[in-house]
Design a protein around this motif. Structure first.
Motif, short mmCIF file in Angstrom:
data_model
loop_
_atom_site.label_atom_id
_atom_site.label_comp_id
_atom_site.label_asym_id
_atom_site.label_seq_id
_atom_site.Cartn_x
_atom_site.Cartn_y
_atom_site.Cartn_z
N MET A 25 0.70 -1.17 0.03
CA MET A 25 0.02 -0.01 -0.21
C MET A 25 0.81 1.39 -0.05
N LEU A 26 0.39 2.16 -0.91
CA LEU A 26 1.02 3.44 -0.77
C LEU A 26 0.10 4.63 -0.68
N PHE A 27 0.85 5.81 -0.12
CA PHE A 27 0.01 7.11 -0.14
C PHE A 27 0.49 7.69 -1.31
N VAL A 28 -0.33 8.15 -2.06
CA VAL A 28 -0.11 8.79 -3.35
C VAL A 28 -0.82 10.38 -3.60
N SER A 29 -0.09 11.43 -4.05
CA SER A 29 -1.09 12.61 -4.21
C SER A 29 -1.02 12.99 -5.62
N THR A 30 -0.52 12.66 -6.33
CA THR A 30 -0.58 13.03 -7.77
C THR A 30 -0.99 12.02 -8.79
N LEU A 45 -4.04 1.79 -2.58
CA LEU A 45 -3.71 3.37 -2.47
C LEU A 45 -4.37 4.01 -1.42
N SER A 46 -3.85 5.00 -0.84
CA SER A 46 -4.29 5.80 -0.14
C SER A 46 -4.32 7.21 -0.49
N ILE A 47 -5.48 7.85 -0.88
CA ILE A 47 -5.51 8.97 -1.67
C ILE A 47 -6.49 10.06 -0.67
N GLU A 48 -5.82 11.17 -0.37
CA GLU A 48 -6.82 11.96 0.33
C GLU A 48 -7.87 12.63 -0.77
N GLY A 49 -9.04 12.93 -0.06
CA GLY A 49 -10.23 13.39 -0.89
C GLY A 49 -9.64 14.60 -1.72
N ARG A 50 -8.97 15.53 -1.05
CA ARG A 50 -8.81 16.73 -1.82
C ARG A 50 -8.22 16.55 -3.09
N TYR A 51 -7.39 15.28 -3.28
CA TYR A 51 -6.67 14.73 -4.54
C TYR A 51 -7.52 13.88 -5.45
N PHE A 52 -8.57 13.32 -4.68
CA PHE A 52 -9.09 12.23 -5.50
C PHE A 52 -10.29 13.02 -6.55
N ASP A 53 -10.10 12.75 -7.77
CA ASP A 53 -11.14 12.94 -8.77
C ASP A 53 -10.91 12.02 -10.00
N PRO A 54 -11.74 12.19 -10.90
CA PRO A 54 -11.96 11.22 -11.95
C PRO A 54 -10.63 10.99 -12.69
N GLU A 55 -9.55 11.94 -12.83
CA GLU A 55 -8.44 11.93 -13.37
C GLU A 55 -7.54 10.68 -12.54
N GLN A 58 -8.52 7.21 -12.73
CA GLN A 58 -8.23 6.51 -13.93
C GLN A 58 -6.73 6.22 -13.77
N ALA A 59 -5.99 7.27 -13.23
CA ALA A 59 -4.40 6.75 -13.00
C ALA A 59 -4.32 5.86 -12.25
N ALA A 60 -5.03 5.55 -11.35
CA ALA A 60 -5.06 4.42 -10.28
C ALA A 60 -5.16 3.11 -10.95
N GLY A 61 -5.59 2.95 -12.06
CA GLY A 61 -5.65 1.65 -12.84
C GLY A 61 -6.64 0.86 -11.93
N ASP A 62 -5.98 -0.40 -11.72
CA ASP A 62 -6.75 -1.64 -11.06
C ASP A 62 -6.25 -1.52 -9.34
N CYS A 63 -5.62 -0.47 -8.82
CA CYS A 63 -5.44 -0.52 -7.58
C CYS A 63 -6.65 -0.30 -6.67
N PHE A 64 -6.92 -0.65 -5.74
CA PHE A 64 -8.00 -0.48 -4.78
C PHE A 64 -7.50 0.87 -3.94
N VAL A 65 -8.49 1.80 -4.07
CA VAL A 65 -8.23 3.19 -3.71
C VAL A 65 -9.12 3.52 -2.18
N GLN A 66 -8.37 3.79 -1.09
CA GLN A 66 -8.89 4.20 0.09
C GLN A 66 -8.86 5.66 -0.01
N VAL A 67 -10.13 6.55 -0.31
CA VAL A 67 -10.16 7.97 0.12
C VAL A 67 -10.04 8.37 1.26
N GLY A 68 -9.09 9.39 1.51
CA GLY A 68 -8.78 9.70 2.99
C GLY A 68 -9.65 10.97 3.20
N LEU A 69 -10.56 10.79 4.37
CA LEU A 69 -11.25 12.21 4.82
C LEU A 69 -10.73 12.40 6.39
#
Length: 274
Positions: A25-30, A45-55, A58-69
């Motif tokens: 698991m990785l924390f990513v922001s771009t 992947l851990s992605i904060e809500g402020r960075y998480f959008d459709p782009e 799509q970039a995260a591909g088949d990674c399971f994404v945890q959206v951080g709030l």
């Protein structure tokens, strides 16, 4: 938390825990970081809500994404702090609609339970919880028997209200082993030793460009810091040269300009001058 896709569901992540498969698991922001993680086959992947959008999705591909709030953070879509269960629920449905697979939430038990009751996969937080740092200070949590019991009770409570996983941060490895083996929660270990279900690091630590405190559990696999600094220096130099050209009139030159033939320009001038 869309239904039809190739990436893992919560059920698949739980199966990985049950079978003892190691989870990365990785924390990513771009989007670049997310795409690199997907290309490398990182599971979560851990992605904060402020960075998480459709782009980002799509970039995260088949990674399971945890959206951080993070608790009390501004909902990027709501423009106000997340405070009530309804705020969190609204945020959860918003990010689920974009394709978030789970929601990180370290708010109060009643807020976490509201999300769970609405079938949102929730990731809680155990041990060193940055949003509660004023109560513990920046240190390992669970090194005394009393504290270890407290985080075990916290683990039991999260499981009871329906939370599916938890970031397990800076907890002694033997305590982490007990928590991981005696709970259905998928334990996402950050500085919690080798027995956690997942190993979770920040991209800035893995790639050596972190500006913050280097944690004990951080491991640098490539040192991109100097290269990124060089790129930034070159970027600044390019901007300075551009500004100098604008100031002196060197830019734009003839080659950057759209021409008009004399005859057409003469006709234009006659018409506008009437």
């Amino acid at each position: 938390m869309g239904m039809y896709h190739n990436r893992p569901h919560v059920e698949d992540i739980r199966k990985m825990k049950k079978s003892g498969r190691k989870i990365s698991m990785l924390f990513v922001s771009t989007p670049d970081e997310a795409a690199a993680a997907a290309a490398a086959g990182i599971h979560m992947l851990s992605i904060e809500g402020r960075y998480f959008d459709p782009e980002m999705r799509q970039a995260a591909g088949d990674c399971f994404v945890q959206v951080g709030l993070p608790y009390g953070s501004y909902g990027s879509f709501a423009g106000r702090p997340l405070a009530t269960a309804e705020d969190y629920l609204r945020a959860a449905f918003h990010f689920a609609g974009i394709g978030g697979d789970a929601l990180y939430c370290a708010a109060s038990y009643d807020i976490q339970k509201t999300l769970c009751d609405n079938y949102i996969p929730v990731v809680g937080h155990i041990g060193l919880v940055p949003s509660y740092i004023t109560w513990t200070g920046w240190r390992a949590v669970g090194k005394t028997a009393d504290e270890a019991v407290r985080i075990w009770r916290h683990t039991q409570k999260l499981e009871q209200i329906g939370v599916f996983g938890a970031e397990l941060e800076v907890v002694p490895d033997r305590v982490a082993k007990f928590l991981t083996e005696n709970s259905s929660l998928v334990m996402l270990g950050m500085g919690a030793g080798k027995y956690a279900d997942a190993q979770y690091l920040f991209t800035e630590d893995v790639c050596g460009y972190g500006k913050n405190h280097k944690p004990r559990h951080g491991k640098v696999y490539r040192n991109l810091g100097p290269e990124l600094e060089k790129i930034q220096d070159e970027r600044v130099a390019a901007f300075k040269d551009y500004k100098a050209d604008v100031d002196s009139g060197r830019y734009p030159g003839y080659e950057h300009t759209v021409p008009i033939v004399d005859a057409e320009f003469d006709i234009f001038m006659k018409i506008v001058k009437g």
